[in-house]
Enzyme design. Structure first.
Site, PDB file in Angstrom:
ATOM      1  N   ARG A 253       0.997  -1.117  -0.175  1.00  0.00           N
ATOM      2  CA  ARG A 253       0.041  -0.019   0.083  1.00  0.00           C
ATOM      3  C   ARG A 253       0.917   1.064   0.112  1.00  0.00           C
ATOM      4  O   ARG A 253       1.892   1.527   0.955  1.00  0.00           O
ATOM      5  CB  ARG A 253      -0.857  -0.198   1.261  1.00  0.00           C
TER       6      ARG A 253
ATOM      7  N   ARG B 194      -0.369   8.929   9.899  1.00  0.00           N
ATOM      8  CA  ARG B 194      -1.517   8.101  10.115  1.00  0.00           C
ATOM      9  C   ARG B 194      -1.610   7.868  11.743  1.00  0.00           C
ATOM     10  O   ARG B 194      -2.582   7.801  12.423  1.00  0.00           O
ATOM     11  CB  ARG B 194      -1.336   6.839   9.349  1.00  0.00           C
TER      12      ARG B 194
END
Ligand code: ADP
Ligand code: AMP
Length: 219
Positions: free
Chosen positions: A163, A174
């Site tokens: 990813r 994140r």
């Protein structure tokens, strides 16, 4: 009455891995907001085009967009028996919306397993994560959960990829998003008596065993 389990934990804690196992074991749907966004991006739907850059940066998608997408999915007949929610809710507003949605569907949040993992472990998990290109988005780890044949999904034979948001700089953002916006949910669900802490620093199987015991105890 449908059953809804909400998995919370930092990115890389193992929510997707455990949600897939738990949902199979209990005959529930696996509802991952991240998977739903990535599927829309892959198909370049209007929603996918709207959120692509947000996911790339590792920011959170606005609540209204996320809530509408998850509501649609939970209303689907596939979710009639309930669901294991993975990655949703991620903000207090999403948690509030979820409570309203589940009331409409004749259910409630039954349990919130909080998968706790230390930060160095998270980084190692995310940087070694490989995901398949098939619709199931099956997840592997180069070291901890490798596929039988290198680079190929065991379940559907599609190619594995990394990813783009698992790069180290994005991972940091994140984690910061989680600390700022998602961590208040821990106290929220604790105060409702729904939170159960799971030691996620162990291998996949012992983590699953803790989760299954917690779910059995909640019934
Ligand atoms: P999340 O959905 O919370 O972001 P994932 O389930 O995708 O996390 O797991 C992140 C990575 O760590 C994946 O590569 C997965 O195979 C691996 N993983 C998950 N749980 C464990 C575990 N208990 N031990 C070692 N590796 C794990
Ligand atoms: P995940 O697959 O759970 O790691 O999510 C990947 C990305 O999708 C996140 O970094 C966000 O950009 C977006 N996302 C997933 N779930 C949510 C949510 N509940 N609220 C906002 N953004 C989300």
């Amino acid at each position: 009455m449908p059953v809804y389990l909400v998995l919370i934990g930092l990115p890389g804690a193992g929510k997707g891995t455990q949600a897939a196992l738990l949902s199979k074991q209990h005959g529930l749907a696996h509802v991952s907001s991240g998977d739903l966004f990535r599927d829309n991006i892959k198909r370049q739907t209007p929603l996918g085009q709207q959120v692509e850059a947000i996911l790339k940066r590792g920011d959170l998608v606005p609540d209204d967009v996320t809530i509408a997408m998850v509501r649609d999915r939970l209303k689907n007949p596939e979710c009639a028996r309930g669901a294991v929610l993975d990655g949703f809710p991620r903000t207090p507003a999403q948690a509030k919306a979820l409570e309203a949605m589940l009331t409409e569907l004749g259910g409630r949040v039954n349990l919130v397993p909080y998968i706790q993992v230390s930060e160095p472990v998270l980084v190692e998990r995310l940087t070694g994560r490989w995901t398949c290109k098939g619709p199931g988005q099956h997840v592997y780890h180069l070291k901890f959960n490798p596929p039988k044949a290198a680079g190929v999904c065991d379940v559907d034979g599609t190619e594995l990829f990394q990813r783009p948001d698992d790069r180290e700089e994005t991972v940091k953002n994140r984690i910061a998003e989680y600390v700022a916006k998602t961590s208040p949910l821990i106290e929220h669900y604790r105060s409702l008596g729904l939170l159960v802490e799971i030691n996620g620093d162990q291998a996949i199987e012992p983590v699953t065993a803790q989760l299954l015991a917690a779910v059995a105890g909640a019934k």
